[in-house]
Design a protein around this motif. Structure first.
Motif, PDB file in Angstrom:
ATOM      1  N   SER A 103      33.706  45.676  36.886  1.00 21.12           N
ATOM      2  CA  SER A 103      33.324  47.242  37.098  1.00 21.12           C
ATOM      3  C   SER A 103      34.127  48.101  36.048  1.00 21.12           C
ATOM      4  CB  SER A 103      34.095  47.289  38.527  1.00 21.12           C
ATOM      5  OG  SER A 103      35.617  47.379  38.395  1.00 21.12           O
ATOM      6  N   PRO A 104      33.539  49.431  36.026  1.00 23.99           N
ATOM      7  CA  PRO A 104      34.186  50.275  35.339  1.00 23.99           C
ATOM      8  C   PRO A 104      35.476  50.527  35.463  1.00 23.99           C
ATOM      9  CG  PRO A 104      32.086  51.210  36.322  1.00 23.99           C
ATOM     10  CD  PRO A 104      32.656  50.057  37.068  1.00 23.99           C
ATOM     11  N   ASN A 105      36.395  51.057  34.519  1.00 21.31           N
ATOM     12  CA  ASN A 105      37.682  51.575  34.544  1.00 21.31           C
ATOM     13  C   ASN A 105      37.738  52.877  35.479  1.00 21.31           C
ATOM     14  OD1 ASN A 105      38.070  50.466  31.255  1.00 21.31           O
ATOM     15  ND2 ASN A 105      39.029  49.242  32.928  1.00 21.31           N
ATOM     16  N   GLY A 106      38.567  53.080  36.292  1.00 22.88           N
ATOM     17  CA  GLY A 106      38.701  53.894  37.051  1.00 22.88           C
ATOM     18  C   GLY A 106      39.983  53.845  38.138  1.00 22.88           C
ATOM     19  N   PRO A 107      40.222  54.846  38.919  1.00 24.50           N
ATOM     20  CA  PRO A 107      41.457  54.914  39.838  1.00 24.50           C
ATOM     21  C   PRO A 107      41.228  53.924  40.864  1.00 24.50           C
ATOM     22  CG  PRO A 107      40.639  57.176  39.407  1.00 24.50           C
ATOM     23  CD  PRO A 107      39.610  56.368  38.996  1.00 24.50           C
ATOM     24  N   GLN A 161      39.426  50.990  40.885  1.00 24.49           N
ATOM     25  CA  GLN A 161      39.190  49.561  40.465  1.00 24.49           C
ATOM     26  C   GLN A 161      39.396  48.510  41.091  1.00 24.49           C
ATOM     27  OE1 GLN A 161      39.334  49.058  36.093  1.00 24.49           O
ATOM     28  NE2 GLN A 161      38.450  47.052  35.905  1.00 24.49           N
ATOM     29  N   ALA A 162      40.858  48.363  41.295  1.00 25.35           N
ATOM     30  CA  ALA A 162      41.434  47.271  41.489  1.00 25.35           C
ATOM     31  C   ALA A 162      41.101  47.162  43.279  1.00 25.35           C
ATOM     32  CB  ALA A 162      42.908  47.374  41.882  1.00 25.35           C
ATOM     33  N   GLU A 163      40.650  48.199  43.864  1.00 24.25           N
ATOM     34  CA  GLU A 163      40.258  48.232  45.158  1.00 24.25           C
ATOM     35  C   GLU A 163      38.845  47.564  45.378  1.00 24.25           C
ATOM     36  OE1 GLU A 163      38.746  51.400  48.649  1.00 24.25           O
ATOM     37  OE2 GLU A 163      39.874  52.086  47.270  1.00 24.25           O
ATOM     38  N   HIS A 213      43.911  44.982  36.035  1.00 19.06           N
ATOM     39  CA  HIS A 213      43.115  43.713  35.751  1.00 19.06           C
ATOM     40  C   HIS A 213      44.249  42.518  36.447  1.00 19.06           C
ATOM     41  CE1 HIS A 213      39.485  44.490  33.805  1.00 19.06           C
ATOM     42  NE2 HIS A 213      39.873  45.382  33.028  1.00 19.06           N
ATOM     43  N   GLY A 214      45.579  42.899  35.936  1.00 21.09           N
ATOM     44  CA  GLY A 214      46.588  41.942  36.428  1.00 21.09           C
ATOM     45  C   GLY A 214      46.609  41.751  37.940  1.00 21.09           C
ATOM     46  N   ARG A 215      46.608  42.958  38.598  1.00 14.09           N
ATOM     47  CA  ARG A 215      46.545  43.095  40.077  1.00 14.09           C
ATOM     48  C   ARG A 215      45.363  41.920  40.586  1.00 14.09           C
ATOM     49  NH1 ARG A 215      46.630  48.191  41.943  1.00 14.09           N
ATOM     50  NH2 ARG A 215      46.640  49.198  40.007  1.00 14.09           N
ATOM     51  N   VAL A 216      44.098  42.654  40.072  1.00 13.62           N
ATOM     52  CA  VAL A 216      42.731  42.003  40.397  1.00 13.62           C
ATOM     53  C   VAL A 216      42.932  40.339  40.272  1.00 13.62           C
ATOM     54  CG1 VAL A 216      40.202  41.826  40.189  1.00 13.62           C
ATOM     55  CG2 VAL A 216      41.458  44.033  40.428  1.00 13.62           C
ATOM     56  N   GLU A 217      43.391  39.885  39.182  1.00 21.38           N
ATOM     57  CA  GLU A 217      43.550  38.501  39.008  1.00 21.38           C
ATOM     58  C   GLU A 217      44.552  37.901  39.978  1.00 21.38           C
ATOM     59  OE1 GLU A 217      44.655  37.572  34.864  1.00 21.38           O
ATOM     60  OE2 GLU A 217      43.322  38.785  33.925  1.00 21.38           O
ATOM     61  N   GLN A 218      45.493  38.649  40.393  1.00 21.27           N
ATOM     62  CA  GLN A 218      46.525  38.048  41.409  1.00 21.27           C
ATOM     63  C   GLN A 218      45.667  37.730  42.639  1.00 21.27           C
ATOM     64  OE1 GLN A 218      49.744  40.455  43.120  1.00 21.27           O
ATOM     65  NE2 GLN A 218      51.203  38.994  42.416  1.00 21.27           N
TER      66      GLN A 218
END
Length: 297
Positions: free
Chosen positions: A73-77, A79-81, A118-123
């Motif tokens: 997904s694109p970088n953005g505020p 993104q993690a959500e 990205h680190g939080r999404v990987e987790q």
């Protein structure tokens, strides 16, 4: 037959991945926000599901009947959500594997917003229990397109990178790795699989770490005219980004990235591309030759 859902399908890596999968006669479903742009980028014969990452109903439709998901997904505020929502929808649909596009340097708490996200999404992905692989590419060669106009009009490559050595990777190679990871048999060594599941992280780079001065020399050789690298201070780079319309958070993130690149975060080549595709990554010269028109050739 395996069906793959590609999110971020109109993006650089996503669109190359759709093409790579279709070249292998793999059924593809593309998740897009705009049907018109999806058709323009991917063709009118690719199955589309239209929705955004916050649309739970659209995500459930997109997951129906797919075996694998490419997550980008694109970088953005948010993104993690958004990416975590895709992971949750894939888990609920019993998807067999997820291949997430991350970044080399991804880490919770990183000073660079992109890397922290990205680190939080990987987790979240590892905690989901869905068999998965994470791709961590270095600086994309396609980022050179940002300086293409100045190459065409003035023979100059501008950047805030000094003499940093960067193992830049072609996004086509990243897409090829994604296709290999998505289609590998369960339990295959080196990729995520259903059997004997081990978390897999693949670091993807180009064949050599090069400076932007060397990139300019490659451009000059291929184009047959003078091209020179001009280093600019961080403050000037930030001002240029803001003048071009970038939001403050994005301009600040790029300045942080430039500093991390100068510190060598993407300076070490790996065999990640060759390990999954069976061929070496493309060098800078091949990328430039393949995009001559963009650079004024």
């Amino acid at each position: 037959m395996t069906k793959i859902l590609v999110t971020g399908a109109t993006g650089t890596v996503g669109s190359y991945l759709v093409r790579a999968l279709r070249d292998r006669s793999v059924p593809v479903r593309a998740y897009v926000r705009d049907a018109g742009r999806g058709i323009e980028r991917l063709g009118d014969d690719v199955e589309l599901v239209v929705g955004d990452f916050g649309d739970q109903r659209a995500l459930r439709r997109a997951m129906h009947g797919v075996d694998g998901v490419f997550l980008a997904s694109p970088n953005g505020p948010r993104q993690a959500e958004y990416e975590c929502a895709v992971i949750d929808a894939a888990g609920a649909a019993w998807v067999q594997r997820i291949v997430k596009l991350s970044a080399l340097g991804a880490e919770i708490g990183s000073p660079l917003t992109f890397f922290d996200v990205h680190g939080r999404v990987e987790q979240h992905l590892w905690a989901s229990g869905v068999p998965a692989a994470v791709l961590r590419p270095a600086f994309y060669l396609s980022n050179l397109f940002a300086t293409a106009e100045s190459v065409r009009t003035a023979g100059r490559v501008f950047g805030s990178l000094g003499d940093a050595r960067i193992a830049m990777v072609d996004p086509r190679d990243v897409a090829a790795v994604a296709a290999a990871a998505l289609l590998a048999a369960p339990g295959t060594p080196g990729v995520a699989g259903d059997a004997g599941y081990i978390r897999q992280v693949h670091t993807l780079t180009g064949p050599l770490a090069v400076t932007f001065t060397e990139v300019a020399e490659v451009l000059a050789t291929v184009l047959g005219r003078e091209v020179i690298f001009v280093d600019v201070p961080d403050a000037a780079a930030r001002a240029a980004l803001l003048d071009a319309g970038a939001p403050v958070w994005l301009a600040d993130s790029f300045v942080t990235l430039f500093a991390m690149l100068r510190a060598g975060i993407h300076s070490t080549p790996t065999d990640g591309v060759a390990g999954l595709t069976g061929r070496p990554p493309r060098p800078v010269a091949e990328f430039v030759r393949d995009h001559l028109a963009v650079f004024g050739g």
